[in-house]
Design an enzyme around this catalytic site. Structure first.
Site, PDB file in Angstrom:
ATOM      1  N   ASN A   1       0.867  -1.193   0.000  1.00  0.00           N
ATOM      2  CA  ASN A   1       0.000   0.000   0.000  1.00  0.00           C
ATOM      3  C   ASN A   1       0.900   1.238   0.000  1.00  0.00           C
ATOM      4  O   ASN A   1       1.501   1.567   1.019  1.00  0.00           O
ATOM      5  CB  ASN A   1      -0.889  -0.031   1.255  1.00  0.00           C
ATOM      6  CG  ASN A   1      -1.723   1.231   1.392  1.00  0.00           C
ATOM      7  OD1 ASN A   1      -1.859   2.016   0.451  1.00  0.00           O
ATOM      8  ND2 ASN A   1      -2.291   1.434   2.571  1.00  0.00           N
ATOM      9  N   TRP A   2       0.962   1.888  -1.149  1.00  0.00           N
ATOM     10  CA  TRP A   2       1.874   3.033  -1.271  1.00  0.00           C
ATOM     11  C   TRP A   2       1.288   4.306  -0.671  1.00  0.00           C
ATOM     12  O   TRP A   2       1.948   5.337  -0.644  1.00  0.00           O
ATOM     13  CB  TRP A   2       2.234   3.268  -2.742  1.00  0.00           C
ATOM     14  CG  TRP A   2       2.973   2.111  -3.375  1.00  0.00           C
ATOM     15  CD1 TRP A   2       3.451   0.993  -2.737  1.00  0.00           C
ATOM     16  CD2 TRP A   2       3.318   1.948  -4.748  1.00  0.00           C
ATOM     17  NE1 TRP A   2       4.069   0.157  -3.635  1.00  0.00           N
ATOM     18  CE2 TRP A   2       4.005   0.718  -4.874  1.00  0.00           C
ATOM     19  CE3 TRP A   2       3.122   2.721  -5.899  1.00  0.00           C
ATOM     20  CZ2 TRP A   2       4.492   0.254  -6.099  1.00  0.00           C
ATOM     21  CZ3 TRP A   2       3.602   2.251  -7.120  1.00  0.00           C
ATOM     22  CH2 TRP A   2       4.285   1.037  -7.213  1.00  0.00           C
ATOM     23  N   LYS A   3       0.037   4.245  -0.248  1.00  0.00           N
ATOM     24  CA  LYS A   3      -0.644   5.406   0.344  1.00  0.00           C
ATOM     25  C   LYS A   3      -0.481   6.639  -0.553  1.00  0.00           C
ATOM     26  O   LYS A   3      -0.462   6.506  -1.762  1.00  0.00           O
ATOM     27  CB  LYS A   3      -0.129   5.670   1.761  1.00  0.00           C
ATOM     28  CG  LYS A   3      -0.127   4.423   2.631  1.00  0.00           C
ATOM     29  CD  LYS A   3       0.038   4.732   4.084  1.00  0.00           C
ATOM     30  CE  LYS A   3       0.255   3.446   4.855  1.00  0.00           C
ATOM     31  NZ  LYS A   3       0.090   3.590   6.279  1.00  0.00           N
TER      32      LYS A   3
ATOM     33  N   HIS B  25      -9.705   0.926   5.104  1.00  0.00           N
ATOM     34  CA  HIS B  25      -8.393   1.122   5.738  1.00  0.00           C
ATOM     35  C   HIS B  25      -8.579   2.081   6.913  1.00  0.00           C
ATOM     36  O   HIS B  25      -9.372   3.026   6.836  1.00  0.00           O
ATOM     37  CB  HIS B  25      -7.404   1.691   4.713  1.00  0.00           C
ATOM     38  CG  HIS B  25      -5.991   1.697   5.229  1.00  0.00           C
ATOM     39  ND1 HIS B  25      -5.531   2.654   6.109  1.00  0.00           N
ATOM     40  CD2 HIS B  25      -4.955   0.851   5.010  1.00  0.00           C
ATOM     41  CE1 HIS B  25      -4.263   2.385   6.404  1.00  0.00           C
ATOM     42  NE2 HIS B  25      -3.893   1.290   5.741  1.00  0.00           N
TER      43      HIS B  25
ATOM     44  N   GLU C 121      -6.957   4.492   7.931  1.00  0.00           N
ATOM     45  CA  GLU C 121      -6.762   5.928   7.637  1.00  0.00           C
ATOM     46  C   GLU C 121      -8.019   6.524   7.007  1.00  0.00           C
ATOM     47  O   GLU C 121      -8.334   7.697   7.218  1.00  0.00           O
ATOM     48  CB  GLU C 121      -5.512   6.108   6.757  1.00  0.00           C
ATOM     49  CG  GLU C 121      -4.253   5.879   7.580  1.00  0.00           C
ATOM     50  CD  GLU C 121      -3.029   5.439   6.792  1.00  0.00           C
ATOM     51  OE1 GLU C 121      -3.029   5.561   5.551  1.00  0.00           O
ATOM     52  OE2 GLU C 121      -2.074   4.958   7.435  1.00  0.00           O
TER      53      GLU C 121
ATOM     54  N   GLU D 178      -5.316  -4.998  11.037  1.00  0.00           N
ATOM     55  CA  GLU D 178      -4.343  -3.915  11.110  1.00  0.00           C
ATOM     56  C   GLU D 178      -4.609  -3.070  12.362  1.00  0.00           C
ATOM     57  O   GLU D 178      -5.380  -2.104  12.308  1.00  0.00           O
ATOM     58  CB  GLU D 178      -4.465  -3.022   9.884  1.00  0.00           C
ATOM     59  CG  GLU D 178      -4.139  -3.699   8.584  1.00  0.00           C
ATOM     60  CD  GLU D 178      -3.533  -2.706   7.612  1.00  0.00           C
ATOM     61  OE1 GLU D 178      -2.396  -2.932   7.181  1.00  0.00           O
ATOM     62  OE2 GLU D 178      -4.179  -1.688   7.313  1.00  0.00           O
TER      63      GLU D 178
ATOM     64  N   GLY E  96       2.328   2.365  10.692  1.00  0.00           N
ATOM     65  CA  GLY E  96       3.209   3.504  10.455  1.00  0.00           C
ATOM     66  C   GLY E  96       3.924   4.004  11.699  1.00  0.00           C
ATOM     67  O   GLY E  96       4.481   5.094  11.708  1.00  0.00           O
TER      68      GLY E  96
ATOM     69  N   SER F 103       3.532  -1.959  10.506  1.00  0.00           N
ATOM     70  CA  SER F 103       4.988  -1.903  10.683  1.00  0.00           C
ATOM     71  C   SER F 103       5.688  -3.221  10.358  1.00  0.00           C
ATOM     72  O   SER F 103       6.670  -3.595  11.001  1.00  0.00           O
ATOM     73  CB  SER F 103       5.335  -1.434  12.103  1.00  0.00           C
ATOM     74  OG  SER F 103       4.845  -0.120  12.313  1.00  0.00           O
TER      75      SER F 103
ATOM     76  N   GLY G  61       2.754  -1.108   4.355  1.00  0.00           N
ATOM     77  CA  GLY G  61       2.781   0.303   3.984  1.00  0.00           C
ATOM     78  C   GLY G  61       4.203   0.757   3.709  1.00  0.00           C
ATOM     79  O   GLY G  61       4.746   0.535   2.618  1.00  0.00           O
ATOM     80  N   GLY G  62       4.822   1.380   4.699  1.00  0.00           N
ATOM     81  CA  GLY G  62       6.144   2.012   4.527  1.00  0.00           C
ATOM     82  C   GLY G  62       7.180   1.141   3.832  1.00  0.00           C
ATOM     83  O   GLY G  62       7.882   1.599   2.924  1.00  0.00           O
TER      84      GLY G  62
HETATM   85  C1  PEP Z   1      -0.846   0.100   6.038  1.00  0.00           C
HETATM   86  O1  PEP Z   1      -0.838   1.190   5.513  1.00  0.00           O
HETATM   87  O2  PEP Z   1      -1.798  -0.651   5.847  1.00  0.00           O
HETATM   88  C2  PEP Z   1       0.299  -0.291   6.892  1.00  0.00           C
HETATM   89  C3  PEP Z   1       0.253  -1.446   7.489  1.00  0.00           C
HETATM   90  O3  PEP Z   1       1.322   0.611   6.998  1.00  0.00           O
HETATM   91  P1  PEP Z   1       2.774   0.323   7.670  1.00  0.00           P
HETATM   92  O4  PEP Z   1       3.289  -0.970   7.106  1.00  0.00           O
HETATM   93  O5  PEP Z   1       3.602   1.502   7.265  1.00  0.00           O
HETATM   94  O6  PEP Z   1       2.564   0.228   9.140  1.00  0.00           O
END
Ligand code: PEP
Length: 262
Positions: free
Chosen positions: A14-16, A104, A106, A176, A182, A218, A238-239
């Site tokens: 997920n590049w957000k 999600h 966010e 999640e 994040g 994470s 994500g990251g």
């Molecule tokens: C996400 O955006 O779904 C996520 C899990 O982000 P991260 O891996 O950065 O915690």
């Protein structure tokens, strides 16, 4: 250590709201090269770029035959009309999207996506025969009050009960926990293991005993190998999906685990 399931694993990047279309093409090409040099056998890989990058990423994936599918980070619950700033499911399928992230945290936290909107969106996705990736997870207040089990059960039930049993087969679930997203603070192996077992019990009660359950929060190249043994079917990343090397390290950790235990 739990045995991995009979299902194929899934790792979604997920590049957000990161990477413009030039950067997105570059990252996709790098992922393609790394997958070509070191292919995986047990893992499906999906990329969720920002909307404006999708068409470019889709072209690169097709022309370079990169074995990844395309995922949308969000989709509107309506098909057309006065929804300024939103994108419809048919617009997204037209550029090659086959999986839709729904709910999600966010979107839930910052853009007022409540359980009802999540349910309407997921219903819209699976009615069109597309795949939904339903995200659930609690914040720190809920976790510290030891209420996460009922919280995620409510999230799952409200999104999944409106679907027929056949439609539920199009759904993958991602656990999640918000406090792990994040933050650099992943859930521990034990926390992932317990939460996954709980999600699977709720899913079984919804006649979804074989649904894929991912973990997100994470995940990185260092913790992926341990976390993948905790009864899950892959990761929503994500990251660490923004760099080809770390994303591929996660994918290979999952593939290695599945290869070892088959
Ligand atoms: C996400 O955006 O779904 C996520 C899990 O982000 P991260 O891996 O950065 O915690």
């Amino acid at each position: 250590m739990e045995l991995v399931s009979e299902r194929r694993a899934l790792v979604v990047g997920n590049w957000k709201m990161n990477l413009d279309f030039v950067e997105a093409v570059h990252l996709t090409q790098q992922i393609g090269v790394l997958l070509r040099h070191n292919p995986v056998a047990h893992v499906d890989v999906a990329l969720a770029p920002p909307f404006v990058d999708l068409r470019s990423v889709s072209s690169v994936v097709d022309s370079e035959r990169i074995p990844v599918s395309l995922c949308a980070q969000h989709v509107n619950a309506n098909e057309a009309g006065p929804h300024t700033g939103e994108i419809s499911l048919s617009m997204l399928t037209r550029v090659g999207v086959t999986t839709f992230i729904v709910g999600h945290s966010e979107r839930r936290t910052h853009y007022a996506m409540d359980d009802d909107t999540v349910a309407r969106t997921l219903t819209h996705v699976v009615r069109a025969g597309q795949r939904g990736l339903l995200c659930v997870g609690e914040d720190l207040v809920v976790r510290e009050a030891s209420e996460y089990e009922s919280f995620v059960a409510t999230q799952l039930e409200s999104a999944l009960r409106p679907l027929s049993v056949a439609q539920r087969e199009l759904v993958t679930v991602a656990y999640e926990p918000i406090w792990a997203i994040g933050t650099g603070r992943s859930a521990t192996s034990e926390e992932v293991n317990l939460a996954t077992a709980h999600l699977r019990r709720v899913l079984a009660s919804l006649e979804m005993p074989t649904t894929r359950v991912l973990y997100g929060g994470s995940v990185n190249a260092d913790n992926a190998s341990e976390l993948i043994h905790q009864g899950i079917d892959g990761f929503l990343v994500g990251g660490a999906s923004l760099k080809a090397e770390s994303f591929l390290a996660i994918i290979h950790a999952v593939d290695g685990c599945y290869a070892e235990l088959r």
